[in-house]
Design a protein around this motif. Sequence first.
Motif, PDB file in Angstrom:
ATOM      1  N   VAL A  27       0.836  -1.199   0.000  1.00 13.47           N
ATOM      2  CA  VAL A  27       0.000   0.000   0.000  1.00 13.47           C
ATOM      3  C   VAL A  27       0.869   1.246   0.000  1.00 13.47           C
ATOM      4  N   TRP A  28       1.891   1.283   0.845  1.00 16.82           N
ATOM      5  CA  TRP A  28       2.816   2.428   0.863  1.00 16.82           C
ATOM      6  C   TRP A  28       3.504   2.581  -0.494  1.00 16.82           C
ATOM      7  N   GLY A  29       3.894   1.472  -1.068  1.00 12.52           N
ATOM      8  CA  GLY A  29       4.604   1.523  -2.345  1.00 12.52           C
ATOM      9  C   GLY A  29       3.751   2.076  -3.470  1.00 12.52           C
ATOM     10  N   VAL A  30       2.504   1.621  -3.583  1.00 14.57           N
ATOM     11  CA  VAL A  30       1.676   2.101  -4.701  1.00 14.57           C
ATOM     12  C   VAL A  30       1.301   3.570  -4.502  1.00 14.57           C
ATOM     13  N   ILE A  31       1.097   3.995  -3.249  1.00 17.23           N
ATOM     14  CA  ILE A  31       0.794   5.411  -3.006  1.00 17.23           C
ATOM     15  C   ILE A  31       1.990   6.273  -3.393  1.00 17.23           C
ATOM     16  N   GLN A  32       3.184   5.866  -2.957  1.00 16.71           N
ATOM     17  CA  GLN A  32       4.384   6.627  -3.289  1.00 16.71           C
ATOM     18  C   GLN A  32       4.604   6.657  -4.799  1.00 16.71           C
ATOM     19  N   LEU A  33       4.414   5.506  -5.427  1.00 14.49           N
ATOM     20  CA  LEU A  33       4.652   5.427  -6.875  1.00 14.49           C
ATOM     21  C   LEU A  33       3.668   6.294  -7.643  1.00 14.49           C
ATOM     22  N   ALA A  34       2.382   6.201  -7.239  1.00 17.20           N
ATOM     23  CA  ALA A  34       1.367   7.001  -7.940  1.00 17.20           C
ATOM     24  C   ALA A  34       1.612   8.495  -7.749  1.00 17.20           C
ATOM     25  N   TYR A  35       2.103   8.885  -6.586  1.00 17.62           N
ATOM     26  CA  TYR A  35       2.350  10.308  -6.335  1.00 17.62           C
ATOM     27  C   TYR A  35       3.601  10.794  -7.066  1.00 17.62           C
ATOM     28  N   ARG A  36       4.649  10.034  -6.989  1.00 21.05           N
ATOM     29  CA  ARG A  36       5.912  10.473  -7.580  1.00 21.05           C
ATOM     30  C   ARG A  36       5.842  10.502  -9.110  1.00 21.05           C
ATOM     31  N   LEU A  37       5.021   9.653  -9.693  1.00 22.29           N
ATOM     32  CA  LEU A  37       4.932   9.596 -11.152  1.00 22.29           C
ATOM     33  C   LEU A  37       3.763  10.431 -11.681  1.00 22.29           C
ATOM     34  N   ARG A  38       3.226  11.319 -10.853  1.00 28.71           N
ATOM     35  CA  ARG A  38       2.120  12.169 -11.289  1.00 28.71           C
ATOM     36  C   ARG A  38       2.620  13.155 -12.344  1.00 28.71           C
ATOM     37  N   PRO A  39       1.789  13.573 -13.253  1.00 27.19           N
ATOM     38  CA  PRO A  39       2.196  14.601 -14.245  1.00 27.19           C
ATOM     39  C   PRO A  39       2.328  15.971 -13.565  1.00 27.19           C
ATOM     40  N   VAL A  40       3.491  16.607 -13.727  1.00 28.28           N
ATOM     41  CA  VAL A  40       3.773  17.849 -13.022  1.00 28.28           C
ATOM     42  C   VAL A  40       2.948  19.008 -13.554  1.00 28.28           C
ATOM     43  N   TYR A  41       2.726  19.047 -14.866  1.00 23.70           N
ATOM     44  CA  TYR A  41       2.059  20.205 -15.470  1.00 23.70           C
ATOM     45  C   TYR A  41       0.652  19.846 -15.959  1.00 23.70           C
ATOM     46  N   ALA A  42       0.049  18.914 -15.323  1.00 27.73           N
ATOM     47  CA  ALA A  42      -1.296  18.532 -15.752  1.00 27.73           C
ATOM     48  C   ALA A  42      -2.288  19.632 -15.453  1.00 27.73           C
ATOM     49  N   ARG A  43      -3.215  19.851 -16.397  1.00 25.59           N
ATOM     50  CA  ARG A  43      -4.268  20.838 -16.194  1.00 25.59           C
ATOM     51  C   ARG A  43      -5.402  20.177 -15.422  1.00 25.59           C
ATOM     52  N   LEU A  44      -5.676  20.694 -14.250  1.00 23.46           N
ATOM     53  CA  LEU A  44      -6.676  20.097 -13.373  1.00 23.46           C
ATOM     54  C   LEU A  44      -7.929  20.944 -13.366  1.00 23.46           C
ATOM     55  N   SER A  45      -9.023  20.298 -13.110  1.00 19.47           N
ATOM     56  CA  SER A  45     -10.288  21.016 -12.979  1.00 19.47           C
ATOM     57  C   SER A  45     -10.291  21.772 -11.662  1.00 19.47           C
ATOM     58  N   SER A  46     -11.196  22.748 -11.585  1.00 23.57           N
ATOM     59  CA  SER A  46     -11.289  23.528 -10.353  1.00 23.57           C
ATOM     60  C   SER A  46     -11.681  22.647  -9.173  1.00 23.57           C
ATOM     61  N   GLN A  47     -12.481  21.616  -9.461  1.00 26.83           N
ATOM     62  CA  GLN A  47     -12.878  20.715  -8.378  1.00 26.83           C
ATOM     63  C   GLN A  47     -11.680  19.955  -7.835  1.00 26.83           C
TER      64      GLN A  47
ATOM     65  N   LEU B 230      -2.363  17.363   4.603  1.00 29.06           N
ATOM     66  CA  LEU B 230      -2.357  16.061   5.286  1.00 29.06           C
ATOM     67  C   LEU B 230      -1.665  14.986   4.452  1.00 29.06           C
ATOM     68  N   ARG B 231      -1.051  15.394   3.342  1.00 26.66           N
ATOM     69  CA  ARG B 231      -0.514  14.395   2.418  1.00 26.66           C
ATOM     70  C   ARG B 231       0.542  13.516   3.068  1.00 26.66           C
ATOM     71  N   ARG B 232       1.487  14.134   3.724  1.00 26.66           N
ATOM     72  CA  ARG B 232       2.575  13.347   4.308  1.00 26.66           C
ATOM     73  C   ARG B 232       2.044  12.385   5.378  1.00 26.66           C
ATOM     74  N   LEU B 233       1.121  12.906   6.197  1.00 21.72           N
ATOM     75  CA  LEU B 233       0.531  12.034   7.214  1.00 21.72           C
ATOM     76  C   LEU B 233      -0.255  10.893   6.579  1.00 21.72           C
ATOM     77  N   ALA B 234      -1.013  11.186   5.518  1.00 22.10           N
ATOM     78  CA  ALA B 234      -1.818  10.156   4.865  1.00 22.10           C
ATOM     79  C   ALA B 234      -0.946   9.092   4.205  1.00 22.10           C
ATOM     80  N   MET B 235       0.165   9.536   3.604  1.00 22.42           N
ATOM     81  CA  MET B 235       1.025   8.577   2.910  1.00 22.42           C
ATOM     82  C   MET B 235       1.606   7.534   3.856  1.00 22.42           C
ATOM     83  N   TRP B 236       1.755   7.918   5.117  1.00 21.83           N
ATOM     84  CA  TRP B 236       2.223   6.944   6.104  1.00 21.83           C
ATOM     85  C   TRP B 236       1.063   6.365   6.915  1.00 21.83           C
ATOM     86  N   GLY B 237       0.073   7.183   7.185  1.00 20.34           N
ATOM     87  CA  GLY B 237      -1.036   6.718   8.027  1.00 20.34           C
ATOM     88  C   GLY B 237      -1.913   5.681   7.366  1.00 20.34           C
TER      89      GLY B 237
END
Length: 982
Positions: A78-98, A109-116
Motif C-alpha cells: 500500500v505504501w509503495g503504490v501510493i508513493q509510486l502514484a504520487y511520484r509519477l504524477r504529471p507535473v504540469y497537468a491541467r486540473l479542474s477547479s474541483q 495532510l498528504r505526508r501524514l496520509a502517505m504513512w497513516g
Amino acid sequence: MTTTSAPNQATPPNRSRRIISISLAVIAALVVAFFVFASLYADWMWFSQLGFTEVLTTQWIARTVMFVIGFLAMAVPVWGVIQLAYRLRPVYARLSSQLDRYQEVVEPLRRLAMWGIPVFFGFFAGFAASAQWETTWLWANGVATATTDPQFGLDTGFYLFGLPFYTTVLGFASAVVLVCLLLTAVVSYLYGSVRVGQRELRISKSARIQLAVLAGVYLLLQGASLWLDRYATLINQEDRITGPGYVGVNAVIPGQTILAIAAVIVAIAFFVTAVIGRWRYPLIATALLVVSAVVVGAAIPWAVTTFQVRPNQLALESQYYQRNIDSTKAAYGIDNVEKENFEATTTAQAGQLRNDAASTAQLRIMDPAIIGPTVRQLEQYRAYYQFANPLDVDRYQINGQTQDAVVALRELNIDQLGDAATWQNTTLVYTHGYGMVAAAGNERTDDGDPVFLEQAIPGTGFLTDLNYEPRVYFGEQSPPYSIVGGPEGGEDIELDYPIGADGGTETRTTFRGDGGPSVGNVFSRLIYALKFQSEQILFSDYVNADSQILYDRNPKERVQKVAPYLTLDSDPYPTVVDGRIKWVIDGYTTSANYPYSSSVSLSRAITDSNTPSPTYSLDNINYIRNSVKATVDAYDGKVTLYAWDDEDPILQAWQKVYPSSLQPWSEMSADLMSHVRYPTDLMKVQRSMLGVYHVDDARSFFQQDNRWTTPNDPQDPNTLQPPYYLTMKMPSQDAPSYSMFTSFIPASQGGQARNVLTGYLAVDSNAGDQQGTKRDDYGRLRMLVIDAATTVPGPGQVQNTFDSDTAVSSQINILQQGQSQVLNGNLLTLPVGGGLLYVQPVFVQSSGGTQLPQLRRVLVAFGDKIAFENTLSEALDSLFGGDSGADTGDEAVTPSEPGDAGDGATPTPDAPAGDYAAALAEAQAALTARQAALTAGDLAEFATQDERLTAAVQRLIELQGQTAGTAPTDGAAETPAPTPAG
C-alpha cells in the motif's frame, strides 16, 4: 510629549499545559500497558505452574509472527503504490477547479496520509493474519495420511492442512492487491494521472502501467483461486452428498479449469496493455471472462443436470454416492462396524435368560438422572455441599469382581453461605469439597434407596480402605478462585469437613500441594488483585509467603486452555485412580475438510435429554477422532494429556506444534486404563451418521428405503434418548463387557415414524486394566440389524404399553396417592434371551417439600409381554414363566412397605388373592368417581368418594402386609422419611 504604547506581544504557548497534557498521556499509556502486562503475566504464571508454558509461548510467538507478516504484507505494498502514484504524477497537468479544491484539502495532510493509510490497513491485516495462525502452523506441520481422494488422487492431508492455508493466502493476497488497485486509482485521479471529462478517459503512461499491472496480478490470483476451487468441490455440499457427483466431475470441475486458464490469459492481456497502452483488448477479454463464467459455471451444469442426470440419476451417480459412503464411514470411524442380522425372539419362556445371567447381574436399576436428590438428602451433610445432576457412572473392581457404580463428588456450593459469604469465607475458608460417593448401579435397599459402596464424612467404604485423597479443590462447581497454603506448623484456616450433626465440630486443614501460582510476594498479589478486581488479595493478612491462588478450576476449562485445538466431550467424569480423584475428559480433533465426507452439526448430534445444546467454534464437521484422553487431578489440578489415537494425522500435526505437551497413551497407569471408556459424544456423532450410512451400497443410499433415526427419550419426547453405559454381552461376544448402547427406529418425514426397532448398536468401552496395552475389542462397534419379518417394539412403543396397561396404570395410580409422585427411570434395552429386553425402574418421591426418590417397582418387557413387580428379580421371573434363570443385584431384597413392623421380614401370605383384587378394584372405582365429582364441581360427592378411596387404600395396605409377590408396594401411603443427614 506624546507617548504610544508598545504593541501587544504574541502570547507564547502555555508550556506547562503542554507538559501536563503529555504527562497525562504518558501516564495513561503506562497504566494501560501495565494492565495488559498484568493480564499476560498472570497467564504466564498459570501456564508455568502447570508446566505448559510451551503452549502459551507458542501462541504468543505465532500470533506475533503472523501479525508482523500480515502488517508488512499489506502496509508495504500500500505504501509503495501510493508513493509510486504520487511520484509519477504529471507535473504540469491541467486540473479542474474541483480537483484543485480537493488538492488544497488533501495537501496539508498528504505526508501524514502517505504513512497513516498503510499503517491503518496494515493493522487490520495484521490482526486478521494473527487470527489465522493455527491454519498456518498446521500447514507448516502437516503430515501425510497415506489415504488419497478418489477424484484427484491427492493425499487427504492436502485437504486437511494445505487447502485451508492456500485458500487463506489467496484471499489475503487478493485483498491486498484490490486495496492497492483502489488506492492507486484514487491517488492518480487526485493528482491528474487519470482524467475524466468530455466523454473520454485519459490515463497517463505511468498510471496505465501501474493500474494494468495491478489488475493483471489480481486476475492471476483469481485464476489461482479458481484452480483451488476445483479441489474445494470435494468438501462442498452438493444435492445429495458432500463432494462432486456426475455434474461436478463432468461439468463443474472442467468449467473451473477453463475459467482458471481464461483468467490467466486475461491477466496476460493486462500486462500487454501495460506495455502497448491499448485498453480495448483486456476489457473485451474481461467481458468474455464474465460471460464464460455464467455459461460454464451455471448454464452448462444446469443443462447436464436437467437433460442427462435426472432421467438417469442412479446409473450416473452411483459411483459418486459410493465415494461419499466410503469416505464418510472412514472420516467418522464407522467403516468397521460389525453387522449381524438379528432374528429377535419375542416369546418369553421359563429359563430363557439363564445363558445371559452375567449380563442381567449388572443391569443398572439406579438411574443417575433421578437419584440425585436421594444422594443429596442422604450424603450432602451441609448446605454448602452439592452433587452434580445427573450423576456419573463408572465401574470398579471390588473383591475381584467388576461393579458398575453411580458416582458423584461432594463439591462446594458457596451460594448457600448466605450472610456468611464474606470474602474471607469464600476465598480462604471454604476452599474445597470432600469425598466421593459411590452406589451400586444394580442394587437397592429394602426402602428403595441406593446401596452405597462409598459414603459419609469422613468416608467409609472400599475407596476409603484404599486410603485415597478425598479433597476436591478442582471440580465442576469449585469457587472462581481460592487462596490456599501456608507454612508448616502454621494455623489451619481452611474448612476440611464437618463432624457430627448440625452444630457439631469441624476439622480444618491447609493445602499442601502445588495447585496454583504463588501469591507470596507483593507484586504477584498486585497482579491477581487487578485480575480479580479484589483489593483484599493485596491487603489480607491471611495471604502469606507460602500462599497459592487456585483459579480456572473447572476440569474442562483447564484442559481447553492447555489444549486449545481440542473439542472436549460434554461429560467429564470423576474416578479414583492410584489413590487420587481424577477427572477424565475426552478430547476430539475435528475438521470440516475431509474429502467426500458428509458433515454433521456437532451441537445437534450431541443434544439429548441428558445434555443441553452445547456451543462449538466449529460446529459443522465431517471428520472426528477421539485423539486425546486428559486427566485433571481434583486435589492439585495437575493436567495430563495422553495421545490416545496416535495415528490421527491432525493430532500428529499438533504434536509437532506442541512437541512436549502430550504423553503417549502407553504411559497411562493400569488403574487409569481400567477407568477410561468410549466417549459419549463420539458415540452420539457416530449414531447420527449411521442413521443414513449404515447401508453399504449406492442403490439403497439413493432410494432412502432404509434410513434410521435415534428414538426420542420416552420421558422427554422432544429430545433424543441418550446412549447408556452397561456391562452387557452382545450375541457375538463370549463374555459381558463394559459397553455403551443405543437403538434405532425407522426415519420418517413429519414425525410419522413407526416406533419399532430396526437396529441396535453397542460399542465395547472397556480399554483393559494393563499399562501399555489396549484391549483388542475396545472401540469395536457391533450392530444388530433387526430382521424386518420380526416386529420388535421401540422405546416409545414400549413406554406407551407400560403407560396404557390397565394393571400397571392401576398400581401407578395407587403409588400416586397422597403427596406421592411417580418418576419413570431410564428405559434400558438389553439383547438377552435371543431377543431384546426392556427394563425401566420406577421411583416414588414426595410431590412437595423434601424430595427423596426411592425405587419402588421395576417394569420389564419382552416382545409384547410386560411385568411390573417390586424388584427386577421378581419382574423377570414373572415375565419368563416364573423362573427367568437370570441373576440380578436385587434378588435378596425384601421391599419394605408403609405400615411394616420394621423388622424387614416378609409376612406369611394368608390373605386371599381375591380379597386383594376386590380392594384394588374398589380403590380404582373410588378414584374414578372422585375425579368425576371434582370435574362436576360436586364437593359433597367428592368428599364421600375421598373417604371411600381412603378406606380402600387402607384395606390394600392391610392386605399388602399379608400377601407376598402379587400385591403392589407402599406408594399408596407415604414416602418413608429420609435418613437424617450427618
